[in-house]
Design a protein around this motif. Structure first.
Motif, PDB file in Angstrom:
ATOM      1  N   GLU A  64      43.916  32.408  32.234  1.00 45.51           N
ATOM      2  CA  GLU A  64      43.393  32.177  33.575  1.00 45.51           C
ATOM      3  C   GLU A  64      42.350  31.052  33.541  1.00 45.51           C
ATOM      4  OE1 GLU A  64      41.854  32.088  37.309  1.00 45.51           O
ATOM      5  OE2 GLU A  64      43.770  32.987  36.663  1.00 45.51           O
ATOM      6  N   THR A 284      47.887  45.834  36.595  1.00 44.93           N
ATOM      7  CA  THR A 284      48.085  45.851  38.043  1.00 44.93           C
ATOM      8  C   THR A 284      46.845  45.348  38.769  1.00 44.93           C
ATOM      9  OG1 THR A 284      49.546  47.757  37.779  1.00 44.93           O
ATOM     10  CG2 THR A 284      48.755  47.295  39.993  1.00 44.93           C
ATOM     11  N   ASP A 287      46.608  41.565  38.395  1.00 43.57           N
ATOM     12  CA  ASP A 287      47.578  40.943  39.300  1.00 43.57           C
ATOM     13  C   ASP A 287      47.010  40.834  40.707  1.00 43.57           C
ATOM     14  OD1 ASP A 287      49.519  40.700  37.340  1.00 43.57           O
ATOM     15  OD2 ASP A 287      50.586  42.536  37.907  1.00 43.57           O
ATOM     16  N   ARG A 288      46.442  41.931  41.188  1.00 39.08           N
ATOM     17  CA  ARG A 288      45.951  41.971  42.570  1.00 39.08           C
ATOM     18  C   ARG A 288      44.736  41.086  42.758  1.00 39.08           C
ATOM     19  NH1 ARG A 288      45.308  41.334  46.911  1.00 39.08           N
ATOM     20  NH2 ARG A 288      45.419  42.698  48.743  1.00 39.08           N
ATOM     21  N   ASP A 291      45.830  37.392  42.594  1.00 37.04           N
ATOM     22  CA  ASP A 291      46.571  37.065  43.821  1.00 37.04           C
ATOM     23  C   ASP A 291      45.604  36.805  44.970  1.00 37.04           C
ATOM     24  OD1 ASP A 291      49.056  37.119  45.626  1.00 37.04           O
ATOM     25  OD2 ASP A 291      47.864  38.773  46.453  1.00 37.04           O
ATOM     26  N   PHE A 292      44.586  37.642  45.078  1.00 35.38           N
ATOM     27  CA  PHE A 292      43.568  37.462  46.117  1.00 35.38           C
ATOM     28  C   PHE A 292      42.842  36.127  45.936  1.00 35.38           C
ATOM     29  CE2 PHE A 292      39.007  38.042  47.156  1.00 35.38           C
ATOM     30  CZ  PHE A 292      39.100  38.178  48.548  1.00 35.38           C
ATOM     31  N   ASP A 294      43.861  33.464  44.412  1.00 38.58           N
ATOM     32  CA  ASP A 294      44.770  32.329  44.623  1.00 38.58           C
ATOM     33  C   ASP A 294      45.044  32.086  46.106  1.00 38.58           C
ATOM     34  OD1 ASP A 294      45.001  31.890  41.906  1.00 38.58           O
ATOM     35  OD2 ASP A 294      46.859  33.043  41.694  1.00 38.58           O
ATOM     36  N   ARG A 295      45.159  33.165  46.884  1.00 39.44           N
ATOM     37  CA  ARG A 295      45.532  33.039  48.291  1.00 39.44           C
ATOM     38  C   ARG A 295      44.364  32.763  49.219  1.00 39.44           C
ATOM     39  NH1 ARG A 295      46.462  37.077  50.648  1.00 39.44           N
ATOM     40  NH2 ARG A 295      46.175  38.724  49.101  1.00 39.44           N
TER      41      ARG A 295
END
Length: 322
Positions: A64, A284, A287-288, A291-292, A294-295
């Motif tokens: 990352e 998990t 991942d979450r 994702d947060f 990145d978005r």
């Protein structure tokens, strides 16, 4: 070459800063040449930066590119435990000082349990330094809390805790845990983290800081510090609220309530996870979280918007006096 292959390997190092004469230990994790983005991870009461090890391991495996920093709060882990301000505001100020000392203006700040209360205070107290907010099984969102934490605030707790946290009893509990693991019995990571926090109370210095901290936010009836009356002020921030559905320390209903109060916030529930979902389900959870990140790009601070939102919470009575 794949995107993962193009990413530089991460390094994680243990560092210490001396802030206002106090030693503050922290894990510094990121690529060899970290960029402009910093994510700060804040642990809970009686915990330490060690609680973030599963997350940091996942970040290293994925290479990352963001920099992550996980401090030991004063009175916890390897940081100093001075006679100091162990309130949410005191902790928030210490975080501000560490962050700006590292050369960052705005950061994503992540808080677990008590750390959730600290980062909420940070967002309210220093909005110019907060770009995103992540709350994990957070304190400060409701009255209910486990009986064990309420007991720590009762008169005489300073004399009771040394008995129940006696090193011999802690070692015995650890031995039982190892035997269960050897016998093939699964010991949830949340239970291990809670035991680690409990074991820290065998040290009188950490125990004193624990009692001061607990009494600053909890009384015999539960949590007495709340952010729910002003949580909507975070509406200009990207907010992620994460919770283990099997949390026995702070009920998941608090997460649902916070999600309703913050417009455009996101709620991530980790089915079957306890009070430490980042330890129970690290893949998990990572991942979450990523994702947060990145978005949802970091928010810019708009002081005029904040002033307008605060004014909506205020009314003045005219008493007619001259």
């Amino acid at each position: 070459m794949s995107e993962d292959g193009q990413r530089a390997a991460r390094r994680t190092s243990r560092r210490t800063a001396i802030l206002h004469g106090d030693h503050v230990a922290f894990w510094d994790s990121g690529p060899e040449e970290p960029g402009d983005e910093l994510v700060v991870l804040v642990h809970g009461i009686a915990g330490s930066a060690q609680t973030w090890s599963p997350l940091l391991a996942e970040l290293a495996r994925r290479r990352e590119p963001r920099r992550f920093m996980a401090p030991d709060l004063l009175g916890h882990g390897s940081s100093s435990a001075p006679w100091a301000d162990y309130s949410l505001g005191g902790y928030a100020t210490g975080l501000r000082d560490l962050i700006v000392s590292l050369g960052y203006r705005r950061v994503t700040i992540v808080g677990h349990s008590l750390g959730g209360g600290v980062v909420q205070q940070f967002a309210f107290q220093f909005p110019q330094h907060c770009a995103r907010l992540v709350l994990i099984d957070s304190g400060g969102l409701g009255r209910e809390v486990s009986p064990a934490l309420r007991a720590a605030t009762l008169p005489g707790a300073e004399w009771v805790i040394p008995v129940i946290a006696d090193r011999r009893l802690v070692d015995l509990a650890a031995s039982v845990g190892r035997r269960l693991a050897w016998a093939g019995r699964h010991v949830p990571p949340s239970a291990k983290e809670a035991a680690r926090a409990y074991a820290s109370l065998a040290d009188p210095v950490h125990r004193r800081a624990f009692v001061h901290t607990a009494r600053s936010v909890i009384d015999s009836g539960g949590q007495r510090v709340r952010a729910t009356n002003r949580l909507d002020l975070a509406d200009q921030l990207p907010v992620l609220i994460a919770w283990g559905t099997a949390d026995s320390m702070i009920p998941v209903e608090h997460g649902h309530r916070a999600h309703e109060l913050v417009p455009d916030s996101e709620l991530a529930l980790f089915e079957g996870a306890g009070h430490f979902p980042h330890c129970d389900q690290p893949k998990t959870f990572t991942d979450r979280l990523l994702d947060f990140l990145d978005r949802r790009p970091p928010a810019e601070w708009d002081p005029a918007h904040l002033a307008e939102r605060i004014s909506e919470h205020v009314s003045f009575d005219e008493d007619g006096s001259s």
